[in-house]
Scaffold this motif. Structure first.
Motif, mmCIF file in Angstrom:
data_model
loop_
_atom_site.group_PDB
_atom_site.id
_atom_site.type_symbol
_atom_site.label_atom_id
_atom_site.label_comp_id
_atom_site.label_asym_id
_atom_site.label_seq_id
_atom_site.Cartn_x
_atom_site.Cartn_y
_atom_site.Cartn_z
ATOM 1 N N PRO A 1 11.353 -36.335 31.744
ATOM 2 C CA PRO A 1 11.327 -37.711 32.253
ATOM 3 C C PRO A 1 12.451 -37.938 33.271
ATOM 4 C CG PRO A 1 12.136 -37.662 30.001
ATOM 5 C CD PRO A 1 11.716 -36.267 30.344
ATOM 6 N N ALA A 2 12.818 -39.159 33.501
ATOM 7 C CA ALA A 2 13.819 -39.523 34.508
ATOM 8 C C ALA A 2 15.163 -38.833 34.240
ATOM 9 C CB ALA A 2 14.010 -41.032 34.525
ATOM 10 N N LEU B 1 12.409 -33.908 24.718
ATOM 11 C CA LEU B 1 11.984 -34.648 25.896
ATOM 12 C C LEU B 1 10.937 -33.921 26.723
ATOM 13 C CD1 LEU B 1 15.412 -35.978 27.226
ATOM 14 C CD2 LEU B 1 13.705 -37.224 25.918
ATOM 15 N N ARG C 1 7.654 -32.432 28.201
ATOM 16 C CA ARG C 1 6.233 -32.750 28.182
ATOM 17 C C ARG C 1 5.451 -31.452 28.306
ATOM 18 N NH1 ARG C 1 6.217 -36.595 33.083
ATOM 19 N NH2 ARG C 1 8.420 -36.936 32.896
#
Length: 89
Positions: A28-29, A75, A77
């Motif tokens: 993610p970010a 985290l 994916r």
């Protein structure tokens, strides 16, 4: 103890930075990844320091690295190429 905390935070930041450069498409970010790496390392250092007491700097840092890597792995994916079709489709 301050040296342990500072060292583990730097290790967590370095691991998170390496993860964002190695796997940017699966994370993610960047601010979330960096803060998760640091928080995981600090938590790991706290747990190891509580379990071992003072004087075991390398073991405390090892625990910080292990917890930081484990929290960063949460985290990740899945990659897009492993999609499978269901049996009913």
């Amino acid at each position: 103890m301050l040296l342990e905390a500072l060292s583990s935070a730097i290790l967590g930041l370095a691991l998170a930075w390496a993860a964002t450069h190695r796997l940017p498409h699966r994370l993610p970010a960047r601010p979330l990844v960096l803060s998760t790496g640091v928080a995981g390392a600090l938590f790991g250092a706290f747990v190891m320091h509580s379990a071992l007491d003072a004087g075991h700097l390398l073991l405390v840092l090892l625990g910080a690295v292990i917890v930081s890597v484990a929290s960063l792995s949460l985290l990740l994916r899945p990659s897009g190429r492993l999609r499978r079709r269901s049996a009913t489709a």
